[in-house]
Structure formats: structure tokens, C-alpha cells
Write a protein that holds these residues in place. Structure first.
Motif, PDB file in Angstrom:
ATOM      1  N   GLU A 132       0.864  -1.173   0.000  1.00  0.00           N
ATOM      2  CA  GLU A 132       0.000   0.000   0.000  1.00  0.00           C
ATOM      3  C   GLU A 132       0.907   1.231   0.000  1.00  0.00           C
ATOM      4  N   PRO A 133       0.924   2.023  -1.087  1.00  0.00           N
ATOM      5  CA  PRO A 133       1.884   3.136  -1.159  1.00  0.00           C
ATOM      6  C   PRO A 133       1.599   4.226  -0.131  1.00  0.00           C
ATOM      7  N   VAL A 134       2.670   4.836   0.364  1.00  0.00           N
ATOM      8  CA  VAL A 134       2.527   5.978   1.258  1.00  0.00           C
ATOM      9  C   VAL A 134       2.474   7.284   0.467  1.00  0.00           C
ATOM     10  N   ALA A 135       2.858   7.226  -0.816  1.00  0.00           N
ATOM     11  CA  ALA A 135       2.784   8.390  -1.700  1.00  0.00           C
ATOM     12  C   ALA A 135       2.710   7.895  -3.133  1.00  0.00           C
ATOM     13  N   TYR A 143       6.866   3.236  -1.125  1.00  0.00           N
ATOM     14  CA  TYR A 143       6.368   2.168  -0.260  1.00  0.00           C
ATOM     15  C   TYR A 143       7.252   2.040   0.991  1.00  0.00           C
ATOM     16  N   ARG A 144       6.629   1.545   2.029  1.00  0.00           N
ATOM     17  CA  ARG A 144       7.351   1.262   3.272  1.00  0.00           C
ATOM     18  C   ARG A 144       7.804  -0.194   3.229  1.00  0.00           C
ATOM     19  N   ALA A 154      12.295   3.264   2.916  1.00  0.00           N
ATOM     20  CA  ALA A 154      11.283   3.679   1.941  1.00  0.00           C
ATOM     21  C   ALA A 154      11.773   3.294   0.550  1.00  0.00           C
ATOM     22  N   LEU A 155      10.873   2.717  -0.249  1.00  0.00           N
ATOM     23  CA  LEU A 155      11.197   2.361  -1.634  1.00  0.00           C
ATOM     24  C   LEU A 155      10.500   3.341  -2.566  1.00  0.00           C
ATOM     25  N   LYS A 156      11.277   4.033  -3.385  1.00  0.00           N
ATOM     26  CA  LYS A 156      10.703   4.888  -4.409  1.00  0.00           C
ATOM     27  C   LYS A 156      10.823   4.147  -5.736  1.00  0.00           C
TER      28      LYS A 156
END
Length: 438
Positions: A132-135, A143-144, A154-156
Motif C-alpha cells: 500500500e503506497p505511502v505516496a 512504499y514502506r 522507503a522504496l521509491k
């Protein structure tokens, strides 16, 4: 209005001729469908109420069109909205309202994308990933996750296929600009240099290896500014389409409202000093410091995120930039005006240099005499760019983009501390950047 993204089958395939023609046809149909009615209504409004009223009608429709055309055009509009030296202020104000409002990747699509990026290493690097993306933005979702070492990160993750789609659209923009540059209406305006610099700025946001290096650079450069936090990159876990960095808790745009006035003043001072450190000392500037990339935490930290839109000033331009602000701080309008001309990208053959020098000097003197609460960077820059546009002095994009960082952050800083003195806070950093050891 959420932007739907088209995913390509292969990430690095160049746009083919057929795909380019189909995309061009879609862009043309959407453009004509939106702007033709606006043009007809605009003619009537111009006759009845004047050209200014017609423009006020047209600009919001143009911004809505960019949203419908997709993320590349949104990004391009955001960048073009900074060119107040070339575009009407009303249009720039409308372009500044463009926001990335993008539907996030589904959990299944995210799993597929991460598997494509990491392959068999996915399970050996990450103990868990929250899908579930945080942004969610037009270029990437964040993603966390937790590394197998136990460290929270954090994964961008870059959206699959986005590079191919954006390169296709930018190719269309370059071709369209080449046609526009030949029209008499655009004679004397550096259409191609502006569009090329805009395309480079947009494409730069796709280069995640460059962004990871930029985050490392900003973290080192801003370590001297109290209370400023740039997330630390985890190089061993990064890949060309995914940046892995420390996860920062408590990122909430409403956090300053829960802090004391004293804390808010400290936030304003630290945020502004960080910008000045970038502009005047190091010349490496984060140009996109909007509220989604700049946070103030209840633990009194100023957090800077997303370095995809960063610019390195040449040493010459860094010194000219510092000299301009230094002379502005002492009210030397003549010197400031001369620096603007010296740093310009182009002075037209019919440019009124003498007229510009006189009016620019007057603007600096008037601004220097204002109390801190009444001085506005946006108002100052808008008038300066209007003078440049009317007198044929075209600013260098290398200076426009860094100046954007100041203009974008001004509203946030004013909300934190309405009495902040932009010029007074700049002076010690200017002295360091101009005369100190680097």
C-alpha cells in the motif's frame, strides 16, 4: 482530476514511428477539442470585455488540457510555469496550480514491478514490503519496507513504462516547438532553448541513479544547517528504477499547526537557510521545494525529500547569483541591474537595455526600502521578469530554475513566520558563499 498512466510493454524501448503518430493524433484531437471552443468564446469575450478577460477565461482551460494529456504534460507545465520572464504572469499562476494527482499502482502491479527490478534478489534484500503506497506521483510510488537486516526503509519505485511514454511526449513537444519557432508570432523568443531545458528537467526526474546521488549530495551540503534532515540513501539496495532510503516517520503537512510559535520561527529560519546554503554556497539546488517535498516534524526537524529536480550552477552563475542578492541586500540597484544583463542567456537585437537597467535599478531600490513583512519575493520576481520580457532580456534557465526554489518556498515560510526577514537571513550565508572558504 486523476491522471491515468499508459504502461508500455518494455521499459526501455524507444518510441516507434507508429506509436508516435498515434500519440500525436490523440494529443492533437484533445487539444483541438478543448481549445477550439475556448478560442471562439474567447473572441466574443475579448470584443465585449477586453483581451485580459479573454485570457482569464483561457488559462484555466489550458491547465485542464494539460491534466487530460497526462503526466508528461503536467510536469512540463509545472516547469514552464516558472518562466515568468517569458510567459504572462496570469498563465504562470495557473500553471503553478498543476499537481500530480495520479492513481497508485495496484498491489499486484507493484509486485510485478519490484520482481522485474530485483529478480531473485527481492527476497534476499527485503524481509517485507507494504504494497500500500505511502505516496503516489506521476513518475513513481513510494512504499514502506524492511530490509533483511531489520532496517526500516522507503522504496521509491518508478512506474513501469513511464520512461517510454514520457520520452514519446517530449519528442512531440520538441517537434512542436521547432514548428512554433518558425512562426512570426514567436520571433525574438528563444522557444527551442526554453523547450529543450524544460525537456531536460522533466527527463532528469526519471534518472533515479542521478537522484540518489543528488540526495547524498544534498545530505552532505545541508548537514551544516541546524535541524535539516535529508534521508540517507541505502546504495546497496538501490537499482536504476528504485531508490531505497531511510524511512522517516511523522511526515505530516499539518505538523507545524501543532507546534509553538517559537518552533515555527525556527522551522522558517532553517528552511530558508537551507535554500540559501544551496544557492549561494554550494550551487547545487533542489528546485522543487513544494509542501509535498518539504516537511516540518513535531520533533523540530525540517525534512527535504525528492531531489529529482535539482540543478548544478556553474561557478560563474553561482557567484553572479550571490552578487545579485548581496547588492540587493544593500540596495545597489544599478549593480543588480547590470548583473541581470550579464547573466542573461540572450539579449535581443532590438532589446532596450538602457530602459531595462533604469527600471530594474528602481525596482531594487523600492524593494530594499520595504519592511520585512511587506517584502514579497514573488512580487519582486514577477516585476523583474515582466521588465525582462518587455525589454528583450532573456534569463538563463540555469538561474530561473534555482530561483524557483525560493519562489516555491516563500508561501510556506510566510505561513510559519509572517515577520521573517528574507534579506537579513541571507546576509551571513551570502558572506560565506562569496568570501568564505568552500
Amino acid at each position: 482530476m486523476p491522471v491515468m498512466l499508459v504502461c508500455a510493454s518494455r521499459e526501455d524501448d524507444p518510441p516507434g514511428t507508429v506509436a508516435l503518430v498515434l500519440r500525436a493524433a490523440r494529443v492533437l484531437l484533445l487539444t483541438v477539442g478543448v481549445l477550439a471552443p475556448v478560442g471562439l468564446v474567447g473572441l466574443v469575450v475579448a470584443v465585449l470585455s477586453g483581451r485580459a478577460a479573454a485570457r482569464r477565461l483561457a488559462w484555466p482551460r489550458l491547465v485542464a488540457l494539460l491534466m487530460r494529456l497526462g503526466p508528461t504534460f503536467v510536469k512540463a507545465g509545472q516547469v514552464l510555469g516558472t518562466r515568468r520572464d517569458l510567459l504572462p504572469p496570469g498563465l504562470c499562476d495557473e500553471l503553478a496550480t498543476l499537481q500530480d494527482s495520479v492513481i497508485p499502482l495496484t498491489a499486484d502491479r507493484t509486485r510485478e514491478a519490484l520482481a522485474a527490478v530485483y529478480g531473485a534478489e527481492l527476497d534476499t534484500l527485503f524481509a517485507e514490503v507494504d504494497y500500500e503506497p505511502v505516496a503516489s506521483g506521476s513518475v513513481a510510488c513510494v512504499y514502506r519496507a524492511r530490509l533483511t537486516s531489520g532496517r526500516e526503509v522507503a522504496l521509491k519505485l518508478r512506474r513501469p513504462g513511464i520512461e517510454r511514454v514520457m520520452r514519446q511526449d517530449l519528442d512531440l513537444m520538441r517537434r512542436g516547438a521547432a514548428l512554433m519557432a518558425r512562426l512570426p508570432l514567436f520571433r525574438g523568443i528563444p522557444v527551442m532553448p526554453v523547450v529543450v531545458s524544460m525537456c531536460d528537467a522533466v527527463l532528469g526526474q526519471l534518472d533515479f541513479e542521478r537522484e540518489a546521488a543528488s540526495l547524498d549530495r544534498l545530505r552532505a551540503d545541508l548537514s551544516v544547517v541546524p535541524r535539516v534532515w535529508v534521508p540517507k540513501v541505502v546504495p546497496s539496495a538501490c537499482r536504476p528504477r528504485c531508490i531505497v532510503m531511510e524511512f522517516i516517520h511523522g511526515l505530516d503537512i499539518d505538523a507545524p499547526s501543532r507546534c509553538s510559535d517559537a518552533s515555527r520561527r525556527k522551522f522558517a529560519s532553517s528552511g530558508l537557510t537551507a535554500i540559501y546554503e544551496m544557492l549561494f554556497v554550494n550551487g547545487f539546488v533542489h528546485c522543487d521545494m513544494h509542501p509535498g517535498n518539504l516537511y516540518f516534524t513535531e520533533s523540530a526537524q525540517v525534512v527535504v525529500l525528492d531531489a529529482g529536480f535539482s540543478v548544478q550552477l556553474s561557478e560563474r552563475l553561482r557567484l553572479l547569483f550571490a552578487d545579485f542578492f548581496m547588492n540587493m541586500a544593500i540596495g545597489d540597484g544599478d549593480k543588480c541591474a547590470a548583473i541581470v544583463v550579464e547573466s542573461s542567456a540572450d539579449v535581443g537585437a532590438d532589446a532596450d537595455v538602457a530602459g531595462f537597467l533604469a527600471r530594474m535599478a528602481d525596482l531594487v531600490r523600492r524593494s530594499h526600502g520595504l519592511p520585512a513583512r511587506e517584502f514579497s519575493l514573488i512580487a519582486f520576481a514577477t516585476e523583474m521578469f515582466d521588465l525582462q520580457r518587455r525589454h528583450g532580456i532573456h534569463a538563463a534557465p540555469e538561474l530561473i530554475f534555482p530561483l524557483l526554489s525560493l519562489l516555491v518556498i516563500e508561501g510556506t515560510i510566510r505561513e510559519l513566520d509572517p515577520d521573517v526577514d528574507f534579506q537579513a537571513l541571507a546576509r551571513p550565508v551570502l558572506m560565506k558563499g562569496r568570501f568564505g572558504s568552500r
